[in-house]
Design an enzyme around this catalytic site. Structure first.
Site, short mmCIF file in Angstrom:
data_model
loop_
_atom_site.label_atom_id
_atom_site.label_comp_id
_atom_site.label_asym_id
_atom_site.label_seq_id
_atom_site.Cartn_x
_atom_site.Cartn_y
_atom_site.Cartn_z
N ARG A 109 -20.65 46.84 -12.44
CA ARG A 109 -19.74 46.47 -13.52
C ARG A 109 -19.38 44.99 -13.46
O ARG A 109 -19.30 44.40 -12.39
CB ARG A 109 -18.48 47.31 -13.39
CG ARG A 109 -17.44 47.03 -14.44
CD ARG A 109 -16.25 47.93 -14.28
NE ARG A 109 -15.29 47.36 -13.34
CZ ARG A 109 -14.17 47.96 -12.98
NH1 ARG A 109 -13.90 49.18 -13.43
NH2 ARG A 109 -13.34 47.39 -12.16
N CYS A 111 -16.30 42.47 -15.42
CA CYS A 111 -15.10 42.49 -16.24
C CYS A 111 -14.73 41.04 -16.51
O CYS A 111 -14.58 40.26 -15.56
CB CYS A 111 -13.96 43.23 -15.54
SG CYS A 111 -12.45 43.32 -16.53
#
Length: 135
Positions: A109, A111
């Site tokens: 991931r 962000c």
């Protein structure tokens, strides 16, 4: 690559795109999901009135609807990108994100904080998934 190798994915359980793109495209076993914001699929209205928790739940609901339309589930997600208009919301978003991806091998991931998102949203999430084709 032939355009016939690219299959658009569409479901009524996620909002219609707000521009000239598909909810996702499937290329072989690879599913590339467009970013989802907190739109209600039935009304097209933003959910949450700026409440990051409500927006995050709707975004994940929309994203999972697209993945399921391609024959996948949360365990098929390989990578996500989360776009936030305020990184101070990271902890709240992370807790809700863990409800969808916390009990399995979590996806890779990124962000990032962005200055603005479509429709005034506070969060957008996109992903890449590997979807096994049934024979």
């Amino acid at each position: 690559m032939k355009s016939s190798a690219i299959k658009p994915i569409e479901t009524k359980f996620a909002p219609k795109p707000v521009g000239p793109y598909n909810q996702a495209v499937l290329v072989g076993n690879w599913l590339y999901c467009s970013g989802q914001i907190a739109l209600d699929p039935e009304t097209g209205v933003m959910i949450g009135n700026g409440n990051i928790e409500e927006e995050t739940r709707q975004v994940l609901k929309n994203l999972m609807a697209v993945i399921e339309a391609a024959g996948g589930e949360n365990s098929n997600v390989i990578r996500t990108t989360i776009y936030l208009t305020d990184l101070n919301d990271f902890t709240k978003v992370n807790d809700i994100y863990a409800e969808t991806f916390g009990e399995i091998v979590s996806p890779a991931r990124a962000c990032v904080e962005v200055s603005n998102l479509p429709k005034g949203g506070k969060i957008e999430i996109d992903c890449i998934a590997w979807v096994e084709k049934s024979s």
